[in-house]
Design a protein around this motif. Structure first.
Motif, PDB file in Angstrom:
ATOM      1  N   GLU A 144       0.978  -1.029   0.018  1.00  0.00           N
ATOM      2  CA  GLU A 144      -0.082  -0.028  -0.109  1.00  0.00           C
ATOM      3  C   GLU A 144       0.762   1.417  -0.013  1.00  0.00           C
ATOM      4  N   THR A 145       0.291   2.231  -0.389  1.00  0.00           N
ATOM      5  CA  THR A 145       0.987   3.729  -0.609  1.00  0.00           C
ATOM      6  C   THR A 145       0.806   4.193   1.078  1.00  0.00           C
ATOM      7  N   TRP A 146       1.989   4.844   1.444  1.00  0.00           N
ATOM      8  CA  TRP A 146       2.133   5.218   2.662  1.00  0.00           C
ATOM      9  C   TRP A 146       2.452   7.070   2.703  1.00  0.00           C
ATOM     10  N   TYR A 147       1.597   7.710   3.515  1.00  0.00           N
ATOM     11  CA  TYR A 147       2.088   9.250   3.579  1.00  0.00           C
ATOM     12  C   TYR A 147       2.714   9.490   4.751  1.00  0.00           C
ATOM     13  N   ASN A 148       2.126   9.200   6.037  1.00  0.00           N
ATOM     14  CA  ASN A 148       2.441   9.190   7.302  1.00  0.00           C
ATOM     15  C   ASN A 148       3.392   7.880   7.567  1.00  0.00           C
ATOM     16  N   TYR A 149       4.642   7.960   7.210  1.00  0.00           N
ATOM     17  CA  TYR A 149       5.476   6.730   7.525  1.00  0.00           C
ATOM     18  C   TYR A 149       6.352   6.888   8.683  1.00  0.00           C
ATOM     19  N   GLY A 150       5.978   7.984   9.597  1.00  0.00           N
ATOM     20  CA  GLY A 150       6.784   8.207  10.852  1.00  0.00           C
ATOM     21  C   GLY A 150       6.906   9.685  11.156  1.00  0.00           C
ATOM     22  N   MET A 151       7.646  10.092  12.124  1.00  0.00           N
ATOM     23  CA  MET A 151       7.929  11.522  12.567  1.00  0.00           C
ATOM     24  C   MET A 151       8.579  12.214  11.535  1.00  0.00           C
ATOM     25  N   ASN A 152       8.330  13.456  11.077  1.00  0.00           N
ATOM     26  CA  ASN A 152       9.113  14.224  10.283  1.00  0.00           C
ATOM     27  C   ASN A 152       8.954  13.785   8.889  1.00  0.00           C
ATOM     28  N   SER A 153       7.624  13.154   8.517  1.00  0.00           N
ATOM     29  CA  SER A 153       7.557  12.501   7.010  1.00  0.00           C
ATOM     30  C   SER A 153       6.735  13.687   6.278  1.00  0.00           C
ATOM     31  N   GLN A 154       6.038  14.543   6.721  1.00  0.00           N
ATOM     32  CA  GLN A 154       5.333  15.478   6.037  1.00  0.00           C
ATOM     33  C   GLN A 154       5.651  16.846   6.295  1.00  0.00           C
ATOM     34  N   PRO A 155       6.440  17.525   5.710  1.00  0.00           N
ATOM     35  CA  PRO A 155       7.068  19.064   5.927  1.00  0.00           C
ATOM     36  C   PRO A 155       5.767  20.146   5.859  1.00  0.00           C
ATOM     37  N   LEU A 156       5.977  21.108   6.204  1.00  0.00           N
ATOM     38  CA  LEU A 156       5.017  22.433   6.240  1.00  0.00           C
ATOM     39  C   LEU A 156       5.967  23.450   6.155  1.00  0.00           C
ATOM     40  N   ALA A 157       5.660  24.486   5.409  1.00  0.00           N
ATOM     41  CA  ALA A 157       6.466  25.639   5.265  1.00  0.00           C
ATOM     42  C   ALA A 157       6.343  26.559   6.521  1.00  0.00           C
ATOM     43  N   ARG A 158       7.552  27.225   6.568  1.00  0.00           N
ATOM     44  CA  ARG A 158       7.927  28.115   7.504  1.00  0.00           C
ATOM     45  C   ARG A 158       7.692  29.624   7.255  1.00  0.00           C
ATOM     46  N   GLN A 159       7.340  29.834   5.846  1.00  0.00           N
ATOM     47  CA  GLN A 159       6.793  31.029   5.507  1.00  0.00           C
ATOM     48  C   GLN A 159       5.907  30.937   4.377  1.00  0.00           C
ATOM     49  N   TRP A 160       4.551  31.541   4.782  1.00  0.00           N
ATOM     50  CA  TRP A 160       3.483  31.511   4.019  1.00  0.00           C
ATOM     51  C   TRP A 160       3.163  32.808   3.381  1.00  0.00           C
ATOM     52  N   THR A 161       2.099  32.799   2.670  1.00  0.00           N
ATOM     53  CA  THR A 161       1.585  34.248   1.958  1.00  0.00           C
ATOM     54  C   THR A 161       0.081  34.257   2.023  1.00  0.00           C
ATOM     55  N   SER A 162      -0.229  35.583   1.721  1.00  0.00           N
ATOM     56  CA  SER A 162      -1.699  35.566   1.626  1.00  0.00           C
ATOM     57  C   SER A 162      -2.182  34.688   0.533  1.00  0.00           C
ATOM     58  N   PHE A 163      -3.568  34.219   0.713  1.00  0.00           N
ATOM     59  CA  PHE A 163      -4.106  33.346  -0.296  1.00  0.00           C
ATOM     60  C   PHE A 163      -4.241  34.225  -1.570  1.00  0.00           C
ATOM     61  N   SER A 164      -4.633  35.379  -1.503  1.00  0.00           N
ATOM     62  CA  SER A 164      -5.035  36.057  -2.650  1.00  0.00           C
ATOM     63  C   SER A 164      -3.812  36.240  -3.536  1.00  0.00           C
ATOM     64  N   ASN A 165      -2.571  36.147  -3.291  1.00  0.00           N
ATOM     65  CA  ASN A 165      -1.300  36.375  -4.125  1.00  0.00           C
ATOM     66  C   ASN A 165      -1.360  35.262  -4.964  1.00  0.00           C
ATOM     67  N   ILE A 166      -1.755  33.856  -4.754  1.00  0.00           N
ATOM     68  CA  ILE A 166      -1.597  32.768  -5.654  1.00  0.00           C
ATOM     69  C   ILE A 166      -2.574  32.596  -6.635  1.00  0.00           C
ATOM     70  N   TYR A 167      -3.479  34.001  -6.591  1.00  0.00           N
ATOM     71  CA  TYR A 167      -4.369  34.225  -7.892  1.00  0.00           C
ATOM     72  C   TYR A 167      -3.532  34.858  -9.116  1.00  0.00           C
ATOM     73  N   ASP A 168      -2.203  35.533  -8.698  1.00  0.00           N
ATOM     74  CA  ASP A 168      -1.455  35.999  -9.539  1.00  0.00           C
ATOM     75  C   ASP A 168      -0.979  35.176 -10.693  1.00  0.00           C
ATOM     76  N   PRO A 169      -1.258  35.310 -11.767  1.00  0.00           N
ATOM     77  CA  PRO A 169      -0.759  34.537 -12.926  1.00  0.00           C
ATOM     78  C   PRO A 169       0.513  34.357 -13.206  1.00  0.00           C
ATOM     79  N   MET A 170       1.251  35.363 -12.500  1.00  0.00           N
ATOM     80  CA  MET A 170       2.942  35.003 -12.493  1.00  0.00           C
ATOM     81  C   MET A 170       3.463  34.293 -11.301  1.00  0.00           C
ATOM     82  N   PHE A 171       2.381  33.802 -10.326  1.00  0.00           N
ATOM     83  CA  PHE A 171       2.605  33.000  -9.272  1.00  0.00           C
ATOM     84  C   PHE A 171       2.794  31.608  -9.470  1.00  0.00           C
ATOM     85  N   ARG A 172       4.139  30.893  -9.270  1.00  0.00           N
ATOM     86  CA  ARG A 172       4.265  29.505  -9.579  1.00  0.00           C
ATOM     87  C   ARG A 172       5.052  28.864  -8.516  1.00  0.00           C
TER      88      ARG A 172
END
Length: 328
Positions: A144-172
């Protein structure tokens, strides 16, 4: 379903940034920073607080809208990430903002780029660059496919942005692998990146369609959905293609001053959501300049860790992954 300019404007008007005041004084290094706010401001959230939010993932690029039968699809829970479901019992919290651990007996890990969205009471607040990580089913003991395979297995960013920014056609979003280089391997470009040579692992993916998918997704939430109240983080994939991470290298064991064996960092993964034309160039820029562009950054060290099958404290939930049936 695509949104026209009028509809998008109306939707952006109901996106609700959060406002927190914890009286914490100077932000500590583990805080999560929110950039790209109106007026160029920033906010910070304690990482332990954000890591307490339930996490969910969308299994494919179109699953956030309608499935083949035209029925509403529900985000799947990330077991162990504060989502209280029966199947998730016994899993540890996989979230980390600094590390990605790779147990030695897992032969392959794969990633795909995502946009992670913070939802508050059914409304969109912030977004970040992200990655889904999985152990593909062809290398697991139970197939089977596993996503949670133990501690520190799914990263999360330490710098986020406003949701409206990802509507920018230049954002990627772009994902890069960074290897430490020394001596004769170092060139002028590496010296500007603290001696790290970066290479792209995932092609740049525009974020606007994900912004539209996220809006459609929350519009279909009803009061019976657990995501309709409280804080939640949902990962929307930018691609259905999974990319193999560079394999672990056999390295000489390193011990600390007490003789305890250490597992070293093998390389870095950086995932960037930005409107800037050259994501790699941002890696050599001052953090303050990156903040001004409203860029979101996920940055983790990939480390080899002890084989899960050798752990004397292996939770029962992980035995189907690490142990052969005869050992369960």
């Amino acid at each position: 379903m695509k949104l026209n300019a009028v509809a998008a404007t109306k939707i952006l008007s109901i996106i609700t940034p959060l406002s927190f005041s914890y009286g914490l004084g100077t932000p500590v290094s583990n805080d999560i920073k929110i950039v790209g706010l109106p007026g160029g401001g920033t906010e910070t959230l304690p990482s332990m607080y954000v890591k307490s939010f339930p996490r969910w993932f969308i299994p494919s690029t179109r699953a956030s809208t309608l499935d083949d039968a035209g029925e509403r699809c529900i985000a799947e829970p990330l077991y162990g990430a504060n989502v209280h479901v029966d199947d998730g019992a016994g899993f540890v919290d996989p979230t980390s903002t600094t590390d990605l651990w790779w147990p030695w007996d897992l032969r392959r890990l794969q990633i795909r780029p995502t946009i992670d969205v913070l939802i508050r009471n059914g409304q969109l607040s912030y977004a970040s660059a992200g990655i889904d990580v999985r152990v593909p089913n062809d290398v697991t003991e139970n197939g089977e496919t596993w996503y949670n395979y133990g501690m520190n297995s799914q990263p999360l960013a330490r710098q986020w942005t406003s949701f409206s920014n990802i509507y920018d056609p230049m954002f990627r979003v772009e994902c890069l692998i960074g290897h430490q280089v020394t001596g004769d391997e170092t060139n002028d470009s590496d010296s500007g990146n603290n001696g790290i040579a970066w290479e792209k692992i995932c092609a740049g993916q525009a974020t606007r369609s994900i912004a539209e998918d996220a809006v459609i997704f929350i519009s279909k939430l009803d009061d019976s959905s657990p995501l309709s109240s409280g804080f939640h983080i949902v990962s929307f994939p930018l691609s259905d293609k999974w990319n193999d991470l560079p394999p672990l290298k056999e390295v000489e064991s390193v011990k600390d001053e007490n003789g305890v064996e250490l597992d070293g960092v093998q390389y870095k993964i950086t995932c960037i959501a930005t409107p800037e034309p050259d994501a790699a160039e941002l890696l050599s820029m001052d953090d303050g300049l990156i903040e001004l562009s409203g860029t979101s950054v996920l940055n983790v060290d990939v480390s080899r860790t002890q084989a899960g099958s050798k752990s004397e404290y292996l939770p029962d939930a992980y035995k189907p992954l690490y142990l052969k049936k005869s050992e369960n």
